[in-house]
Design a protein around this motif. Structure first.
Motif, PDB file in Angstrom:
ATOM      1  N   LEU A  15       3.950   4.220  -3.446  1.00 56.58           N
ATOM      2  CA  LEU A  15       3.391   5.071  -2.389  1.00 56.58           C
ATOM      3  C   LEU A  15       1.896   4.804  -2.216  1.00 56.58           C
ATOM      4  O   LEU A  15       1.380   4.836  -1.100  1.00 56.58           O
ATOM      5  N   LEU A  16       1.188   4.547  -3.308  1.00 58.38           N
ATOM      6  CA  LEU A  16      -0.242   4.257  -3.202  1.00 58.38           C
ATOM      7  C   LEU A  16      -0.497   2.780  -2.984  1.00 58.38           C
ATOM      8  O   LEU A  16      -1.560   2.395  -2.490  1.00 58.38           O
ATOM      9  N   CYS A  17       0.466   1.957  -3.345  1.00 62.13           N
ATOM     10  CA  CYS A  17       0.323   0.522  -3.107  1.00 62.13           C
ATOM     11  C   CYS A  17       0.298   0.238  -1.608  1.00 62.13           C
ATOM     12  O   CYS A  17      -0.429  -0.654  -1.154  1.00 62.13           O
ATOM     13  N   ALA A  18       1.065   1.028  -0.834  1.00 63.02           N
ATOM     14  CA  ALA A  18       1.166   0.768   0.604  1.00 63.02           C
ATOM     15  C   ALA A  18      -0.193   0.855   1.305  1.00 63.02           C
ATOM     16  O   ALA A  18      -0.586  -0.100   1.985  1.00 63.02           O
ATOM     17  N   PRO A  19      -0.971   1.964   1.159  1.00 64.12           N
ATOM     18  CA  PRO A  19      -2.279   1.974   1.828  1.00 64.12           C
ATOM     19  C   PRO A  19      -3.235   0.905   1.296  1.00 64.12           C
ATOM     20  O   PRO A  19      -4.044   0.380   2.058  1.00 64.12           O
ATOM     21  N   LEU A  20      -3.125   0.582   0.009  1.00 65.05           N
ATOM     22  CA  LEU A  20      -3.998  -0.463  -0.533  1.00 65.05           C
ATOM     23  C   LEU A  20      -3.703  -1.808   0.128  1.00 65.05           C
ATOM     24  O   LEU A  20      -4.617  -2.554   0.468  1.00 65.05           O
ATOM     25  N   VAL A  21      -2.422  -2.085   0.317  1.00 67.19           N
ATOM     26  CA  VAL A  21      -2.050  -3.335   0.978  1.00 67.19           C
ATOM     27  C   VAL A  21      -2.551  -3.324   2.418  1.00 67.19           C
ATOM     28  O   VAL A  21      -3.007  -4.342   2.939  1.00 67.19           O
ATOM     29  N   LEU A  22      -2.508  -2.152   3.053  1.00 66.57           N
ATOM     30  CA  LEU A  22      -3.032  -2.031   4.411  1.00 66.57           C
ATOM     31  C   LEU A  22      -4.512  -2.375   4.431  1.00 66.57           C
ATOM     32  O   LEU A  22      -5.005  -3.060   5.329  1.00 66.57           O
ATOM     33  N   LEU A  23      -5.249  -1.924   3.388  1.00 67.80           N
ATOM     34  CA  LEU A  23      -6.684  -2.221   3.311  1.00 67.80           C
ATOM     35  C   LEU A  23      -6.913  -3.695   3.032  1.00 67.80           C
ATOM     36  O   LEU A  23      -7.836  -4.305   3.562  1.00 67.80           O
ATOM     37  N   LEU A  24      -6.079  -4.286   2.180  1.00 68.71           N
ATOM     38  CA  LEU A  24      -6.244  -5.709   1.852  1.00 68.71           C
ATOM     39  C   LEU A  24      -5.919  -6.582   3.055  1.00 68.71           C
ATOM     40  O   LEU A  24      -6.420  -7.692   3.168  1.00 68.71           O
ATOM     41  N   GLY A  25      -5.088  -6.059   3.952  1.00 69.82           N
ATOM     42  CA  GLY A  25      -4.815  -6.762   5.197  1.00 69.82           C
ATOM     43  C   GLY A  25      -4.081  -8.063   4.996  1.00 69.82           C
ATOM     44  O   GLY A  25      -3.100  -8.122   4.264  1.00 69.82           O
TER      45      GLY A  25
END
Lengths: 489, 157
Positions: A15-25
């Motif tokens: 669940l927290l990996c998803a926004p981090l991946v969004l930030l990493l782009g």
């Protein structure tokens, strides 16, 4: 510390990996980060399964608010088994997602697909992890919303339409489920599933409880694509991006079936309810219809993905039939098949995805002769196909064996005939695919392809072979899970 | 929309008030009706109103889609991070008591952080939805800088 919180970490890591991946782009780190997180997650679920099997049900109170006031996560043998299944398949597929999607989704959207994929994993794990009825709804929506996005992401007309149809139908399903939950909440004042199981027997004869059960069952049945509520599934599996559909076909309907099992046996006092036995009878009839009609439709289609989609409808029928028997043997068979079918269908859709790379077509004609060019994929397809039919030494045989044993015990002789008939029909449609893929007459050019995408297929097919040969671990886990589910000591 | 002068003037006056009201609802949420979701929707509504009155280009200049994506992700991370902080401070996930030495202050801090995360994500998502529906094509979302400037050039000329 990790041991103590593993139960919640399994859900919040993705669940927290998803926004981090969004930030990493779009960076490459994003993929490896995802693979790392999902692998750790898979290891955690294995460890949790071992814990549950030795210690028993695990409980975790969010925010340290004790149940039933706070939200409680509860992991039982069935949940732990399904978590292993979800997390392992997600971890195996994640590294290859980009390669599988490369052809259908532009690079600008691939990271979005990755984010939605992680969220879907989190949602599926959450449904299984929670012990709170409303939480089930929330995670059901998380997984459904990411599924809608994943199906529509390919920017194909058919896929958009399929996604929109699923959006409408899926939302109706979720609403029905929520109405059911709302009704039992009004009756009992609690949302905790264990607490509901304690309080619902007092009101088991009221009309409200009956209606709540119907709403919940129909809502989940839509998500689980139980015939005749399966119409959304066919276009979704036929037009969604190839890499994604393997994951969807493997897991999303199974998790909905888990929710069905949980609500039928773990929340509602079916035995005391006037409509309880009627509902189970109806579910059995629907399951039989699903098997026969699904298999017949699979034979009739020439688009391989539609064939596999209808076959899924039939296989969901097997699982539903096992559950609806409501006997220990029946539920055990259902759990075994839930697990097996996830690996079988996952690997089959993966095979088709790789075979269709390049041509982008999924007709029997376009796949002709490809089995010789891509032997690993061909053999995996063969194993998957045999499993679907239920040939001995594959996992499908174990499923069918237990299902038929359960039917014999329940003395449902006509149902056995239907199961066997459906199996015979599955031979026909599996043979159709195998015959085309291994057709010698066609002389297609050898297409070079990245061999690394074979890895997940080999792994998934290996699981289905291994279970076919040595199923004792799965069977004992499933037996324990069904005993727990039916409330037997 | 150059002739909508009344709307623009009233809008200029209203938008700051709407933003302040959003913040009021946000901080009121700890004690009564309100909270991050409602505040996020109100804040998003302010941004959407701005977009309706002053056009897509100006709105994208003020709040770029890239920024919205960042904000949405940060909101979720803030929410989840607060929960994980509870674990790191030897409590349970989402346990606010352990965030500060005084459990009551910890509860205050926890709910404020959580609601802030909700505010960020909800307002960004609502605004992004409005952008998506108004976008002429996908390029708007993927490359806002080029597009916004070229559009505003067109508007000026």
């Amino acid at each position: 510390m990790i041991a103590q919180h593993a139960q919640i970490l399994v859900v919040i890591l993705p669940l927290l990996c998803a926004p981090l991946v969004l930030l990493l782009g779009k960076s490459r780190i994003a993929v490896w980060f995802t693979v790392g997180v999902l692998s750790v997650n898979a290891l955690l679920t294995w460890w949790l399964l071992l814990q549950v099997l030795t210690i028993g049900t695990l409980r975790y109170s969010l925010g340290n608010w004790p149940a039933p006031w706070g939200i409680e996560y509860r992991l039982d043998p069935l949940g732990a088994l399904l978590q292993v299944m979800i997390a392992s398949i997600a971890a195996v597929m994640a590294p290859f997602l980009r390669k599988l999607l490369a052809e259908e989704i532009g690079s600008s959207r691939q990271y979005a697909a990755l984010v939605a994929f992680i969220l879907l994993t989190a949602g599926l794990l959450g449904i299984v992890a929670t012990g709170d009825a409303f939480n089930v709804f929330v995670f059901l929506e998380i997984s459904s919303l990411s599924t809608y996005a994943l199906i529509a992401i390919a920017d194909k007309r058919d896929a958009l339409l399929a996604s929109f149809r699923y959006l409408i139908v899926g939302t109706i399903g979720a609403t029905f489920f929520l109405i059911g939950i709302g009704l039992v909440y009004i009756l009992t004042g609690t949302l905790n599933m264990d607490d509901l199981a304690v309080r619902l027997p007092e009101v088991s004869h009221t009309n409200t409880t009956q209606i709540a059960l119907i709403f919940v069952t129909i809502g989940i049945a839509i998500k689980a694509a139980i015939w005749p509520l399966h119409a959304w599934l066919i276009p979704c599996y036929s037009y969604a991006p190839r890499g994604i559909v393997a994951f969807l076909a493997a897991l999303s309907t199974k998790v909905a079936l888990y929710a069905l099992a949980r609500f039928l046996f773990g929340v509602f006092p079916l035995a005391d309810m006037p409509i309880g036995s009627v509902l189970l009878e109806i579910l059995q009839l629907l399951a039989i219809a699903a098997m026969l009609i699904g298999s017949a439709a699979a034979i009739a289609h020439s688009n391989v993905r539609a064939v596999l989609a209808y076959s899924s409808v039939a296989q969901i029928g097997y699982i539903t039939l096992g559950l609806a028997l409501a006997t220990s043997a029946g539920v055990t068979a259902a759990i075994i098949h839930m697990f097996n079918h996830a690996f079988i269908k996952g690997s089959l859709f993966m095979c088709i995805a790789i075979l269709a790379t390049g041509s982008g077509k999924h007709t029997l004609e376009s796949l002709k002769g490809l089995g010789h060019r891509m032997p690993i994929v061909g053999i995996a397809l063969l194993i998957g196909g045999f499993s679907l039919v239920g040939v001995p030494l594959t996992s499908g045989f174990i499923s069918k064996w237990f299902l038929i044993t359960a039917l014999v015990q329940a003395e449902k002789w006509i149902w056995i005939v239907a199961v066997l008939l459906s199996s015979v029909m599955s031979i026909i449609y599996v043979w159709k695919i195998v015959e085309a893929v291994f057709d010698k007459s066609d002389d297609k050019q050898v297409r070079s392809y990245d061999l690394s995408v074979d890895i997940p297929i080999v792994l998934l097919a290996a699981v289905s072979l291994y279970i076919g040969i040595n199923s004792s671990a799965l069977v004992s886990t499933a037996e324990q899970a069904s005993k727990w589910l039916l409330g037997m000591p | 929309m150059s002739d909508d002068i009344i709307l623009r003037i009233v809008g200029k006056f209203l938008i700051p008030l709407v933003v302040v009201f959003a913040l009021y609802v946000q901080f009121h949420g700890e004690y009564g009706p309100g909270g991050g979701f409602q505040a996020g929707v109100i804040l998003g509504a302010a941004l959407i109103l701005y977009r309706l009155l002053f056009g897509d280009a100006a709105a994208r200049k003020a709040v770029s889609p890239r920024w919205l994506r960042l904000q949405a992700a940060v909101g979720v991370l803030l929410y989840g991070g607060t929960g994980v902080a509870g674990i790191l401070l030897q409590g349970q996930f989402l346990e606010y008591n352990v965030l500060l030495t005084d459990p009551i202050n910890g509860q205050h801090l926890g709910i404020i952080l959580i609601e802030l995360g909700v505010l960020l994500t909800v307002s960004a998502t609502i605004t992004a939805l409005a952008y998506t529906f108004s976008a002429d094509s996908e390029e708007h979302l993927s490359d806002p800088q080029v597009d916004a400037s070229s559009q505003s050039d067109q508007l000026r000329s």
